[in-house]
Design an enzyme around this catalytic site. Structure first.
Site, PDB file in Angstrom:
ATOM      1  N   CYS A  91      27.464  56.956  53.125  1.00 33.82           N
ATOM      2  CA  CYS A  91      29.187  57.515  52.675  1.00 33.82           C
ATOM      3  C   CYS A  91      29.145  59.074  53.730  1.00 33.82           C
ATOM      4  O   CYS A  91      28.577  59.338  53.015  1.00 33.82           O
ATOM      5  CB  CYS A  91      28.775  58.181  51.104  1.00 33.82           C
ATOM      6  SG  CYS A  91      29.869  58.133  50.318  1.00 33.82           S
ATOM      7  N   ASN A 105      28.902  50.904  57.063  1.00 30.37           N
ATOM      8  CA  ASN A 105      29.517  51.652  56.268  1.00 30.37           C
ATOM      9  C   ASN A 105      31.484  52.457  57.194  1.00 30.37           C
ATOM     10  O   ASN A 105      31.075  51.920  58.920  1.00 30.37           O
ATOM     11  CB  ASN A 105      29.791  52.804  55.963  1.00 30.37           C
ATOM     12  CG  ASN A 105      29.507  53.147  54.386  1.00 30.37           C
ATOM     13  OD1 ASN A 105      31.239  53.398  54.396  1.00 30.37           O
ATOM     14  ND2 ASN A 105      28.946  53.457  53.345  1.00 30.37           N
TER      15      ASN A 105
HETATM   16  C1  LIG Z   1      38.423  52.686  48.922  1.00 29.69           C
HETATM   17  C2  LIG Z   1      36.998  52.527  50.125  1.00 29.69           C
HETATM   18  C3  LIG Z   1      36.351  52.829  48.813  1.00 29.69           C
HETATM   19  C4  LIG Z   1      34.613  52.563  49.556  1.00 29.69           C
HETATM   20  N1  LIG Z   1      33.317  52.786  48.813  1.00 29.69           N
HETATM   21  C5  LIG Z   1      32.845  52.738  49.338  1.00 29.69           C
HETATM   22  C6  LIG Z   1      31.485  53.141  48.041  1.00 29.69           C
HETATM   23  O1  LIG Z   1      31.445  53.318  47.230  1.00 29.69           O
HETATM   24  N2  LIG Z   1      30.464  52.488  48.819  1.00 29.69           N
HETATM   25  C7  LIG Z   1      30.159  51.825  49.833  1.00 29.69           C
HETATM   26  O2  LIG Z   1      28.860  51.947  50.619  1.00 29.69           O
HETATM   27  N3  LIG Z   1      30.856  51.918  50.215  1.00 29.69           N
HETATM   28  C8  LIG Z   1      31.923  52.041  50.705  1.00 29.69           C
HETATM   29  N4  LIG Z   1      33.323  51.961  51.172  1.00 29.69           N
HETATM   30  C9  LIG Z   1      33.784  51.020  52.686  1.00 29.69           C
HETATM   31  C10 LIG Z   1      33.491  49.876  51.965  1.00 29.69           C
HETATM   32  O3  LIG Z   1      32.537  49.110  51.760  1.00 29.69           O
HETATM   33  C11 LIG Z   1      33.292  49.440  54.220  1.00 29.69           C
HETATM   34  O4  LIG Z   1      31.767  48.999  54.383  1.00 29.69           O
HETATM   35  C12 LIG Z   1      34.125  49.665  55.418  1.00 29.69           C
HETATM   36  O5  LIG Z   1      35.459  50.334  54.268  1.00 29.69           O
HETATM   37  C13 LIG Z   1      34.162  48.764  56.184  1.00 29.69           C
HETATM   38  O6  LIG Z   1      34.630  47.693  55.750  1.00 29.69           O
HETATM   39  P1  LIG Z   1      36.325  47.612  56.370  1.00 29.69           P
HETATM   40  O7  LIG Z   1      36.879  47.829  57.415  1.00 29.69           O
HETATM   41  O8  LIG Z   1      36.711  45.288  55.517  1.00 29.69           O
HETATM   42  O9  LIG Z   1      37.116  47.794  54.433  1.00 29.69           O
HETATM   43  C14 LIG Z   1      34.473  51.452  50.842  1.00 29.69           C
HETATM   44  C15 LIG Z   1      36.013  51.881  51.336  1.00 29.69           C
HETATM   45  C16 LIG Z   1      37.469  52.035  50.364  1.00 29.69           C
HETATM   46  C17 LIG Z   1      38.001  52.015  51.983  1.00 29.69           C
END
Ligand SMILES: Cc1cc2nc3c(=O)[nH]c(=O)nc-3n(C[C@H](O)[C@H](O)[C@H](O)COP(=O)(O)O)c2cc1C
Ligand SMILES: Cc1cc2nc3c(=O)[nH]c(=O)nc-3n(C[C@H](O)[C@H](O)[C@H](O)COP(=O)(O)OP(=O)(O)OC[C@H]3O[C@@H](n4cnc5c(N)ncnc54)[C@H](O)[C@@H]3O)c2cc1C
Ligand code: FES
Lengths: 282, 255
Positions: free
Chosen positions: A126, A187
């Site tokens: 994170c 992430n």
């Molecule tokens: C608003 C938001 C909150 C997120 N919260 C977490 C989290 O609590 N824990 C985590 O491991 N990743 C978190 N992520 C990362 C996502 O799980 C993911 O790894 C990242 O957004 C990349 O994928 P995407 O491009 O499909 O969104 C978060 C992403 C977003 C946009």
């Protein structure tokens, strides 16, 4: 439908809802929750966290920067009041855990034993918290120790969610040797946008997600699939069946959808059906 | 997100537009104070659908009243009859509708957008109401004749080109020296909301402030639309608002 295996986790399809992008399911259509292969919870910490002050979001070309700061109700509220509901949706539930120290991660893993979750996703990536999180991702030996100790207390499915920055393959190999069953790759990318506000420019630091990061994470999955044997769960910018298909082609076994669900809560189902159609066309 | 056809788009001034959409599913459910998210571009740039208050509902149609601010609204402003947009909603909590009034509605600039639908509902229920509507200049006053048919109206402009010269909050303060409404509901720029909050708070009148925040999901999934709560922590504008009780809001953090 034949089940897909990721270590000890069995999925009815390769789509997982990514951590932090579907709330706790309260406002998502039931079909989306029921239709996913697995549900990965919001990051859960030992104690409740308020999260970061606004701004928490900013938009970039094809991307989204977030700095939520792991706002969550903490382990005990999650286990008693939220997890039972998540389990009722049907698909296996994987709990994303974030500790500020090795000890906190262990207490989280112990605290979730016997609560019904199928797996843990260890969040060492994170970018929005000062302690723990992405700091772990700089230290492969630390990750080895952490995962090994979690493995001793947690018997279910165990995935490690990698950061896309830092010594990624070393961290991946360390997690593999320590007994992880899968790697979530990856992430968000540490990023910054300059927000123009009435008061003048302001820096917004956070993690970049969405289509902007897909080519980067795709490359990472491709590289990692040649360096580790563990199944890879791709995660980064998937908004279409085509995106998911490319990740599978580059070595991923399953994938997670995050930002796309924010844009449209039904996106996960659309992505699955587009992927199905692509698979049928060969 | 579901597809919706543009019925018409009307330019209401230099930078203001009224966009009418055929969206039966939304029109059927929408209540005053709720919002929709619109996206009117192919691909992923801009990435996020933009939130807009439901301005008016007529049968299967909804309209939004908006000001061009950046890329998204500029793209919207080029839409013509027959074009297709994607719409998501209705989202958010409706504005409270008390049984007894009077309700004083305070609008600043484009913050007037949700109030036409709201005043219509108050009128239909026979709730006494008054609109205080402040804008920079005459050209920034929108839908005035329509609004005047729905509610008694007090207009202020900063340059005095229409109505009284000054700020809408000054008109509110002055009116409060003579009368007391049962409820105040305000929508407008943050500085105006925080001024309304202070004035109404001192007068001890139940007050709701309709807030804005950058939104990624509009439904509580991302926790991105956080605004500091008065007693600590953050409220989420998309699910707890847009209108939030004055006592919940940390007025100092609004501006
Ligand atoms: C608003 C938001 C909150 C997120 N919260 C977490 C989290 O609590 N824990 C985590 O491991 N990743 C978190 N992520 C990362 C996502 O799980 C993911 O790894 C990242 O957004 C990349 O994928 P995407 O491009 O499909 O969104 C978060 C992403 C977003 C946009
Ligand atoms: C519930 C709700 C209802 C709304 N209803 C209406 C309505 O009825 N009519 C209407 O005209 N508008 C309404 N808005 C505002 C509207 O959503 C915005 O004006 C619109 O999204 C702007 O999009 P854009 O692409 O044109 O501008 P953008 O290019 O996205 O930016 C517009 C402005 O916002 C600022 N901004 C962008 N990102 C951030 C950030 N992270 N933090 C702080 N500031 C930022 C920019 O600096 C810029 O000045 C509403 C907003 C909400 C939340
Ligand atoms: S916009 Fe995502 S929680 Fe409000």
């Amino acid at each position: 439908m034949p089940l897909l295996s990721l270590g000890s986790l069995k999925l009815k399809n390769p789509l997982m809802l990514a951590s932090g992008t579907w709330g706790f399911g309260e406002t998502l259509p039931q079909e989306v929750l029921k239709g996913a292969g697995a549900l990965v919870s919001k990051g859960i910490s030992l104690f409740p966290r308020e999260g970061n002050p606004p701004p928490r979001l900013s938009e970039t070309p094809c991307g989204l920067i977030n700095s939520i700061g792991l706002e969550n109700p903490g382990l005990s509220v999650f286990r008693e009041r939220i997890l039972p509901r998540l389990l009722s949706y049907g698909p296996p539930v994987v709990v994303n855990i974030l500790g500020e120290s090795e000890e906190e991660f262990l207490r989280l893993a112990e605290g979730l034993c016997g609560a019904g979750a199928s797996g843990l996703e260890v969040n060492i990536s994170c970018p929005n918290v000062k302690k723990g999180g992405i700091a772990f991702s700089q230290d492969p030996e630390g990750v080895f120790r952490l995962v090994k100790r979690i493995r001793e207390v947690w018997k279910g499915f165990l995935a490690v969610k990698l950061s896309p920055v830092g010594p990624v393959s070393e961290v991946a190999q360390a997690a593999e040797e320590a007994g992880a069953e899968a790697l979530t790759c990856a992430n968000t990318y540490p990023a910054l946008s300059v927000i123009r506000e009435g008061k003048g420019p302001r820096f917004h630091l956070g993690g970049l997600s969405g289509p902007a990061i897909k080519p980067l994470t795709l490359r990472l999955v491709y590289e990692l699939s040649r360096r580790v044997k563990l199944p890879l769960i791709a995660c980064g910018g998937i908004v279409s069946g085509r995106d998911a298909w490319e990740y599978l082609l580059c070595g991923a076994r399953a994938f997670q959808v995050g930002t796309a669900t924010l844009l449209d809560p039904r996106a996960p189902l659309r992505i699955l059906s587009e992927l199905d159609a692509l698979a049928k066309d060969g | 997100m579901i597809p919706a056809k543009v019925i018409r788009q009307k330019r209401l001034g230099e930078e203001y537009f009224l966009l009418e959409l055929e969206a039966p599913e939304v029109a059927e459910k929408a209540l005053p104070g709720q919002f929709v998210r619109l996206s009117a571009w192919p691909g992923n740039d801009p990435l996020l659908p933009r939130p807009f208050s439901v301005h008016e509902v007529e049968g299967a149609r909804i309209s939004v009243l908006y000001q061009v601010r950046g890329r998204g609204t500029r793209i919207l402003s080029a839409l013509r009859r027959g074009d297709e947009v994607k719409v998501d909603g209705p989202l958010g909590r409706p504005f409270p509708v008390p049984d007894a009034g009077p309700v004083w509605v305070i609008a600043g600039g484009i913050g007037v957008a949700p109030f036409l639908f709201y005043l219509e509902t108050l009128k239909a229920r026979g709730v006494p109401r008054r609109l205080f509507y402040g804008a920079r200049s005459r050209g920034d006053l929108l839908r005035i004749s329509r609004l005047a048919r729905l509610s008694p109206l007090i207009v202020t402009t900063e340059d005095g080109s229409a109505g009284r010269r000054g700020l809408v909050t000054e008109a509110l303060s002055e009116a409060l020296t003579r009368e007391r409404p049962a409820m105040i509901l305000a929508c407008g720029p943050p500085a105006m909301l925080s001024a309304v909050g202070r004035i109404a708070g001192e007068a001890g009148i139940p007050t709701w402030l309709s807030l804005e925040a950058v939104m990624a999901c509009g439904r509580g999934l991302c926790l991105g639309c956080a605004v500091p709560r008065r007693d600590g922590g953050y409220l989420k504008v998309c699910v707890e608002g847009p209108a939030v009780g004055l006592r919940e809001v940390d007025l100092d953090a609004l501006t």
